[in-house]
Design a protein around this motif. Structure first.
Motif, mmCIF file in Angstrom:
data_model
loop_
_atom_site.group_PDB
_atom_site.id
_atom_site.type_symbol
_atom_site.label_atom_id
_atom_site.label_comp_id
_atom_site.label_asym_id
_atom_site.label_seq_id
_atom_site.Cartn_x
_atom_site.Cartn_y
_atom_site.Cartn_z
ATOM 1 N N HIS A 55 0.832 -1.195 0.000
ATOM 2 C CA HIS A 55 0.000 0.000 0.000
ATOM 3 C C HIS A 55 0.875 1.256 0.000
ATOM 4 O O HIS A 55 0.593 2.226 -0.727
ATOM 5 N N GLN A 56 1.944 1.254 0.780
ATOM 6 C CA GLN A 56 2.859 2.393 0.833
ATOM 7 C C GLN A 56 3.536 2.601 -0.528
ATOM 8 O O GLN A 56 3.652 3.734 -1.008
ATOM 9 N N LEU A 57 3.969 1.531 -1.171
ATOM 10 C CA LEU A 57 4.601 1.636 -2.481
ATOM 11 C C LEU A 57 3.631 2.197 -3.512
ATOM 12 O O LEU A 57 3.979 3.101 -4.281
ATOM 13 N N LEU A 58 2.411 1.681 -3.541
ATOM 14 C CA LEU A 58 1.421 2.179 -4.485
ATOM 15 C C LEU A 58 1.066 3.637 -4.217
ATOM 16 O O LEU A 58 0.856 4.415 -5.154
ATOM 17 N N THR A 59 1.024 4.038 -2.968
ATOM 18 C CA THR A 59 0.742 5.429 -2.633
ATOM 19 C C THR A 59 1.845 6.342 -3.163
ATOM 20 O O THR A 59 1.569 7.394 -3.750
ATOM 21 N N ARG A 60 3.105 5.934 -2.993
ATOM 22 C CA ARG A 60 4.215 6.744 -3.512
ATOM 23 C C ARG A 60 4.173 6.828 -5.030
ATOM 24 O O ARG A 60 4.421 7.890 -5.606
ATOM 25 N N ILE A 61 3.869 5.725 -5.701
ATOM 26 C CA ILE A 61 3.792 5.737 -7.167
ATOM 27 C C ILE A 61 2.653 6.642 -7.623
ATOM 28 O O ILE A 61 2.806 7.427 -8.564
ATOM 29 N N GLU A 62 1.494 6.558 -6.953
ATOM 30 C CA GLU A 62 0.358 7.398 -7.325
ATOM 31 C C GLU A 62 0.661 8.870 -7.094
ATOM 32 O O GLU A 62 0.298 9.724 -7.911
ATOM 33 N N GLU A 63 1.339 9.201 -5.996
ATOM 34 C CA GLU A 63 1.716 10.593 -5.745
ATOM 35 C C GLU A 63 2.643 11.109 -6.838
ATOM 36 O O GLU A 63 2.503 12.232 -7.306
ATOM 37 N N TRP A 64 3.608 10.294 -7.229
ATOM 38 C CA TRP A 64 4.526 10.703 -8.291
ATOM 39 C C TRP A 64 3.787 10.871 -9.614
ATOM 40 O O TRP A 64 4.007 11.833 -10.341
ATOM 41 N N ALA A 65 2.909 9.938 -9.932
ATOM 42 C CA ALA A 65 2.221 9.952 -11.219
ATOM 43 C C ALA A 65 1.246 11.117 -11.339
ATOM 44 O O ALA A 65 0.991 11.595 -12.434
ATOM 45 N N HIS A 66 0.718 11.596 -10.237
ATOM 46 C CA HIS A 66 -0.311 12.629 -10.286
ATOM 47 C C HIS A 66 0.197 13.982 -9.798
ATOM 48 O O HIS A 66 -0.587 14.800 -9.317
ATOM 49 N N ARG B 54 1.544 14.855 -16.572
ATOM 50 C CA ARG B 54 2.144 13.596 -16.130
ATOM 51 C C ARG B 54 1.061 12.567 -15.842
ATOM 52 O O ARG B 54 1.200 11.388 -16.171
ATOM 53 N N ALA B 55 -0.048 12.980 -15.243
ATOM 54 C CA ALA B 55 -1.140 12.051 -14.927
ATOM 55 C C ALA B 55 -1.708 11.437 -16.196
ATOM 56 O O ALA B 55 -1.971 10.229 -16.250
ATOM 57 N N VAL B 56 -1.901 12.254 -17.232
ATOM 58 C CA VAL B 56 -2.449 11.733 -18.487
ATOM 59 C C VAL B 56 -1.446 10.803 -19.161
ATOM 60 O O VAL B 56 -1.807 9.733 -19.667
ATOM 61 N N VAL B 57 -0.166 11.196 -19.161
ATOM 62 C CA VAL B 57 0.864 10.363 -19.792
ATOM 63 C C VAL B 57 0.963 9.009 -19.093
ATOM 64 O O VAL B 57 1.044 7.959 -19.743
ATOM 65 N N VAL B 58 0.926 9.012 -17.766
ATOM 66 C CA VAL B 58 1.001 7.757 -17.013
ATOM 67 C C VAL B 58 -0.235 6.911 -17.278
ATOM 68 O O VAL B 58 -0.131 5.701 -17.516
ATOM 69 N N LYS B 59 -1.411 7.522 -17.288
ATOM 70 C CA LYS B 59 -2.653 6.774 -17.530
ATOM 71 C C LYS B 59 -2.640 6.139 -18.925
ATOM 72 O O LYS B 59 -2.963 4.962 -19.081
#
Length: 132
Positions: free
Chosen positions: A11-22, A27-32
């Motif tokens: 959960h912590q890893l996914l939270t960090r990835i989501e924070e970076w991606a958004h 960046r959010a659109v490119v990642v999506k």
């Protein structure tokens, strides 16, 4: 994205990835878009590897993990697969079992791996000789 009974570390890893991606709208659109295009391609490559040389199941799991970065259905599928694998591991190698039971579990696991590898090699050899 909601947590579907993930481990705290995952959960912590996914939270960090989501924070970076958004961090920004671009960046959010490119990642999506990247996840939406690359995820299915990786899964399809894994499906192809089921009949071609390569670690098909592992690649399919990696593609699903990539999709899980953006989609809840993929995250739920990974959690379900993880539970199934954990249940299988506990059935084959229980923590509170006797030494003989553990040895039997290890021997059974090795026998299944050797048998499936042998069957795959025999099938590949057969197909290779009939196509030439």
């Amino acid at each position: 994205m909601t947590s579907t009974s993930l481990t705290p570390r995952a959960h912590q890893l996914l939270t960090r990835i989501e924070e970076w991606a958004h961090r920004g709208p671009v960046r959010a659109v490119v990642v999506k878009v990247g996840v939406s295009v690359l995820g299915p391609l990786v899964v399809l490559a894994g499906v192809a590897m089921l009949v071609l040389p390569g670690p098909g199941l592992v690649v399919m799991a990696l593609g699903t993990a990539l999709l899980a970065l953006e989609y809840d259905w993929a995250r739920r599928a990974l959690v379900a697969c993880g539970r199934l694998l954990d249940r299988g591991r506990r059935a084959v190698l229980p923590k509170d079992a006797s030494a003989g039971r553990r040895a039997l579990g290890v021997a059974t696991t090795v026998a299944v791996l050797v048998a499936t590898t042998g069957i795959t090699a025999a099938f590949s050899t057969y197909v290779g000789t009939t196509l030439v």
